[in-house]
Each structure stands twice: as structure tokens, then as C-alpha cells.
Motif scaffolding. Structure first.
Motif, PDB file in Angstrom:
ATOM      1  N   ASN A 328      29.984  60.830 108.098  1.00 33.23           N
ATOM      2  CA  ASN A 328      29.886  62.202 107.590  1.00 33.23           C
ATOM      3  C   ASN A 328      30.457  63.174 108.623  1.00 33.23           C
ATOM      4  N   PHE A 329      30.530  64.441 108.235  1.00 32.82           N
ATOM      5  CA  PHE A 329      31.140  65.439 109.121  1.00 32.82           C
ATOM      6  C   PHE A 329      30.394  65.546 110.439  1.00 32.82           C
ATOM      7  N   GLN A 330      29.083  65.460 110.391  1.00 30.88           N
ATOM      8  CA  GLN A 330      28.296  65.620 111.610  1.00 30.88           C
ATOM      9  C   GLN A 330      28.643  64.536 112.636  1.00 30.88           C
ATOM     10  N   MET A 331      28.844  63.318 112.161  1.00 30.16           N
ATOM     11  CA  MET A 331      29.227  62.227 113.060  1.00 30.16           C
ATOM     12  C   MET A 331      30.605  62.488 113.666  1.00 30.16           C
ATOM     13  N   VAL A 332      31.529  62.975 112.840  1.00 29.16           N
ATOM     14  CA  VAL A 332      32.885  63.284 113.321  1.00 29.16           C
ATOM     15  C   VAL A 332      32.823  64.413 114.352  1.00 29.16           C
ATOM     16  N   TYR A 333      32.017  65.429 114.053  1.00 25.54           N
ATOM     17  CA  TYR A 333      31.891  66.575 114.961  1.00 25.54           C
ATOM     18  C   TYR A 333      31.303  66.143 116.310  1.00 25.54           C
ATOM     19  N   ASN A 334      30.334  65.231 116.268  1.00 28.62           N
ATOM     20  CA  ASN A 334      29.736  64.738 117.516  1.00 28.62           C
ATOM     21  C   ASN A 334      30.759  63.998 118.370  1.00 28.62           C
ATOM     22  N   GLU A 381      27.581  68.798 105.559  1.00 24.72           N
ATOM     23  CA  GLU A 381      27.716  68.071 106.830  1.00 24.72           C
ATOM     24  C   GLU A 381      27.347  66.588 106.708  1.00 24.72           C
ATOM     25  N   TYR A 382      26.560  66.253 105.673  1.00 28.79           N
ATOM     26  CA  TYR A 382      26.032  64.890 105.606  1.00 28.79           C
ATOM     27  C   TYR A 382      26.555  64.090 104.416  1.00 28.79           C
ATOM     28  N   LEU A 383      27.604  64.602 103.757  1.00 22.88           N
ATOM     29  CA  LEU A 383      28.228  63.848 102.675  1.00 22.88           C
ATOM     30  C   LEU A 383      29.005  62.674 103.272  1.00 22.88           C
ATOM     31  N   LEU A 384      28.821  61.484 102.718  1.00 22.45           N
ATOM     32  CA  LEU A 384      29.510  60.298 103.246  1.00 22.45           C
ATOM     33  C   LEU A 384      30.983  60.309 102.847  1.00 22.45           C
ATOM     34  N   MET A 385      31.832  60.028 103.828  1.00 20.93           N
ATOM     35  CA  MET A 385      33.281  60.084 103.635  1.00 20.93           C
ATOM     36  C   MET A 385      33.936  58.771 104.069  1.00 20.93           C
ATOM     37  N   LYS A 386      35.200  58.616 103.649  1.00 20.13           N
ATOM     38  CA  LYS A 386      35.993  57.469 104.068  1.00 20.13           C
ATOM     39  C   LYS A 386      37.386  57.966 104.430  1.00 20.13           C
TER      40      LYS A 386
END
Length: 419
Positions: A328-334, A381-386
Motif C-alpha cells: 500500500n501507499f504507506q509502505m511505499v512512503y516508508n 493510504e492502505y489500499l492494496l496495490m500491485k
């Protein structure tokens, strides 16, 4: 006075001849472009396939068993881009269509992973190509499988051997793997194994690791027939193929032009052929080759900002660490923040809303894809993406990216220990 009028008449006749010659030449060029575009862009089958006779016989026999004997099958045609996967399939279909029984009964459904990006869109396209919109009407189905079974049932007439065989052709097959739960692939392979309407599923892909991407339940229903196109032609064979593909046919409208063209067939550059540049050169071939092999997604990456490039690299690392699991976006942002803490001097530290805006832009460009349809309550921020780019595409794009900061390139090539 008479001599002056005679000169004017001669000049007028000369101009008229020149104009007629230019017009005829222009007509020939238009015809050349049409013929070659049909061959290369629309994959019209011409002549006999060269160097793939074994694969040709294998696929022909496979499709005959479906179209003539009512057997269901599935197969994957695997090979790098430009190796002749579509050309092979078109040649086989061309031969099959010469048989009256097949020509009158065979139904083809062409799907492309770049166009049918989810199962709902794919199902609508299947319904359209089978001309069953009126049959479906306003019916509501409980599941994808129920809907697909209804479509195939509508095509049945009598027993299995007298039903219309259906050929599903899935181009860019590897993109269908990213559909939720691989429902489309599961149901198509399931039907191709059951004793229902005779169905054959043919997938075309350049991913050699495609079977590893299939879920266990999907893989168990696939026949595991794989047709590989790994051409190993020598230079003389390439020249032979080259000349055959570029030569004009004997029935071309202007015989002298065709002869001149065929004598000059050494290089390819269809888009550069004009009335003022009627013959092809080595530089034209080089440019056309670059354009043909160009990766459309890599081209999109070239136009991104450095921030967006950084987000893609962060996603790449997440894919490596979590072995392709959604993020998700939060993981990418981290991950991006970790990089900024180490290399804060190389670029501006953007605020989170700005980073979110850049992430949404990647979503609009379809370089990133949501796993599920976002709901109203779900936080963005927490939507799962690929990520829809593989590592090779990312690294190739970075090599060609203008003025890419060295630290960013090093981050992209760094090992997992960096994280």
C-alpha cells in the motif's frame, strides 16, 4: 512568336508528365505502405512460416482436435517479443479456415491483457465477440463462473461434437495473472478440462516464468502444453526472412516499381518511405528497429519526475522483499523515507501529500494497479496495490532516464540489505 508558343506547350507537357509521374509514384508508395503495414502491424499471414515448422505442426494438430473432433485443450505460446507468436497463430488459423466445416463453425474470442484489465471488462468483451448481448439481456448472475457457463451454454446445439467450438486467444497472457483471484483464467482452464462446449484456450506471453505466476488451483487445470519460440537463426536465415517479408508480391500494380523495390530490399523503415524518399536505407532500418522493440511502459517511465521514479524504486524493493505480495501507499512512503534519511542531500524532502499526489499519478498512468475496487470507507493510504513493471523494465528505463541522480540509480541497483 510560334517558337515561344511551342516552348510554352513543351514546358506545359513536361510539367504534366512530371505531375502524372509523381502521382503514379505516390500511388505506388501508398500501396507499398498498405501491404507492409498489413504484414507487420496486422500480422497478415503471408507465405510459409520459416524455422518454426515443428511448432506450426504442433499447434495445427492441437486446434484441429478442437475444431474437427470437439476436444477441449489449452496451451501457451512463449517467446520474446518479435519472435513470431502471433504470426504462428495466424498462419495456423489461416490454414484451418480453408476447411469449410471449421470456417462455418469456429468462434474466435480475442482478449488482450492491456485492454481487458479486469474480469468484468473481459466478460463484456467475450459477450460482445460471441454476439450474445441480446441473450444475456438484464440477467443477473451470482458469479463469474455462472455467467461464463451461461454464455457457452447459449452456444450449444445438440451433443458435444455438433456444438460450435470456441477458441479463446489471450494476448499478453501474463497480465491476466494480475486479475483478482485469477478468476478468468481459472474458469477458462476449468471449462477446457470439462465435458461441456469444446473450448481451447491459447495464451501468448513473453514471460518464461509464467507458470510460476499461476495460482495452484489454476495451474492444476492447465494442460501444461507449452510451445516455445526461441529462434536461433544464423545471419543467412535472417537475410532470407528479411527479403521474403519485405518483397512486394508479383501482382503489384506497377511491375517496374516492384522490381526496383525488390532489388533494393535490404533495410526496413516503412514510416520513412515517401514520394521524395522512395527507397530504404540502413539508418531507416536502425531507427525502425529501435521503435519496434521499444517498451511502451518504459517510455512512460522516461517522462516521470524524479519523485515518481523514487516511488517506483521503493515498490521494486518491496516486491523483492515480500516476493511480489501486494503493498500500500504507506509502505511505499516508508521505504522512500528510509532512502531520504540516508541520502537527504541529493534531493528535496517532499511532504507526504505531495508524495501521495505523485503516487496517484502513477495509478492514473496504470503503472500501479489496485488489487480490489476501492470502497468509500477505505483509506487511500492502505489500499492494496500491485506494480505493473518488472525489474528489467525499471532498470532499462533508468538507464535511459535523462539526468537521473546517481544516488537514485544506486538505490535501484542496491541489494536487499539496503532496506
Amino acid at each position: 512568336m510560334l517558337s515561344f508558343l511551342f516552348k510554352v506547350k513543351i514546358s506545359a507537357m513536361s510539367k504534366r508528365k512530371s505531375k502524372e509521374s509523381s502521382s503514379a509514384n505516390g500511388e505506388c508508395i501508398s500501396q507499398v505502405q498498405r501491404i507492409l503495414r498489413e504484414r507487420f502491424c496486422h500480422h497478415h499471414a503471408t507465405g510459409k512460416p520459416f524455422g518454426i515448422e515443428h511448432q506450426y505442426r504442433h499447434l495445427l494438430e492441437l486446434l484441429k482436435r478442437t475444431t474437427v473432433h470437439g476436444e477441449s485443450n489449452s496451451a501457451l505460446i512463449i517467446g520474446p517479443r518479435g519472435s513470431g507468436k502471433t504470426m504462428l497463430l495466424n498462419h495456423v488459423l489461416k490454414e484451418l479456415m480453408e476447411i469449410k466445416q471449421i470456417r462455418e463453425n469456429l468462434l474466435e474470442v480475442h482478449l488482450n491483457g492491456l485492454l481487458q484489465t479486469n474480469d468484468k471488462v473481459a466478460l463484456k468483451e467475450i459477450t460482445r465477440q460471441l454476439h450474445l448481448e441480446n441473450v444475456v439481456g438484464d440477467k443477473v448472475f451470482g458469479s463469474f463462473a455462472e455467467n461464463l457457463a451461461f454464455l457457452l451454454e447459449a452456444l450449444r446445439k445438440g451433443d458435444r461434437t455438433s456444438s460450435c467450438p470456441v477458441l479463446f486467444i489471450l494476448d499478453e497472457f501474463d497480465l491476466f495473472v494480475h486479475h483478482k483471484n485469477q478468476t478468468l483464467l481459472y474458469n477458462l482452464f476449468d471449462i477446457s478440462q470439462s465435458a461441456q462446449t469444446p473450448v481451447t484456450v491459447i495464451g501468448l506471453t513473453c514471460r518464461q516464468d509464467i507458470l510460476e505466476l499461476l495460482e495452484k488451483r489454476v495451474k492444476s487445470r492447465f494442460s501444461h502444453r507449452q510451445i516455445y519460440l526461441m529462434n536461433s537463426f544464423d545471419f543467412k536465415q535472417y537475410i532470407k526472412i528479411f527479403k521474403e517479408q519485405l518483397s512486394l508480391p508479383a501482382e503489384f500494380l506497377d511491375e517496374s516499381f516492384a522490381q526496383k523495390w525488390n532489388n533494393n530490399v535490404q533495410m526496413l523503415a516503412l514510416s520513412n518511405v515517401t514520394v521524395h524518399h522512395p527507397l530504404i536505407t540502413a539508418s531507416d532500418l536502425h531507427e525502425a528497429s529501435k521503435q519496434y522493440r521499444m517498451d511502451s511502459k518504459a517510455n512512460i517511465v522516461h517522462g516521470l519526475s524524479v519523485l515518481e521514479i523514487c516511488l517506483i524504486i521503493a515498490m521494486k524493493h518491496l516486491n523483492d522483499v515480500y516476493e511480489g505480495e501486494p503493498f500500500n501507499f504507506q509502505m511505499v512512503y516508508n521505504e522512500f523515507q528510509k532512502f531520504m534519511q540516508r541520502k537527504a542531500h541529493c534531493m528535496y524532502n517532499f511532504e507526504k501529500p505531495v508524495v501521495m499526489k505523485a503516487f496517484e499519478h502513477l495509478l492514473q498512468l496504470e503503472l500501479v494497479k489496485p488489487i480490489e475496487r476501492p470502497s468509500v470507507r477505505a483509506q487511500r493510504e492502505y489500499l492494496l496495490m500491485k506494480l505493473l513493471l518488472d525489474n528489467n523494465q525499471i532498470m532499462d528505463a533508468l538507464q535511459a532516464y535523462p539526468n537521473c541522480p546517481t544516488d537514485v540509480k544506486q538505490w535501484a541497483t542496491s541489494s536487499l540489505s539496503w532496506l
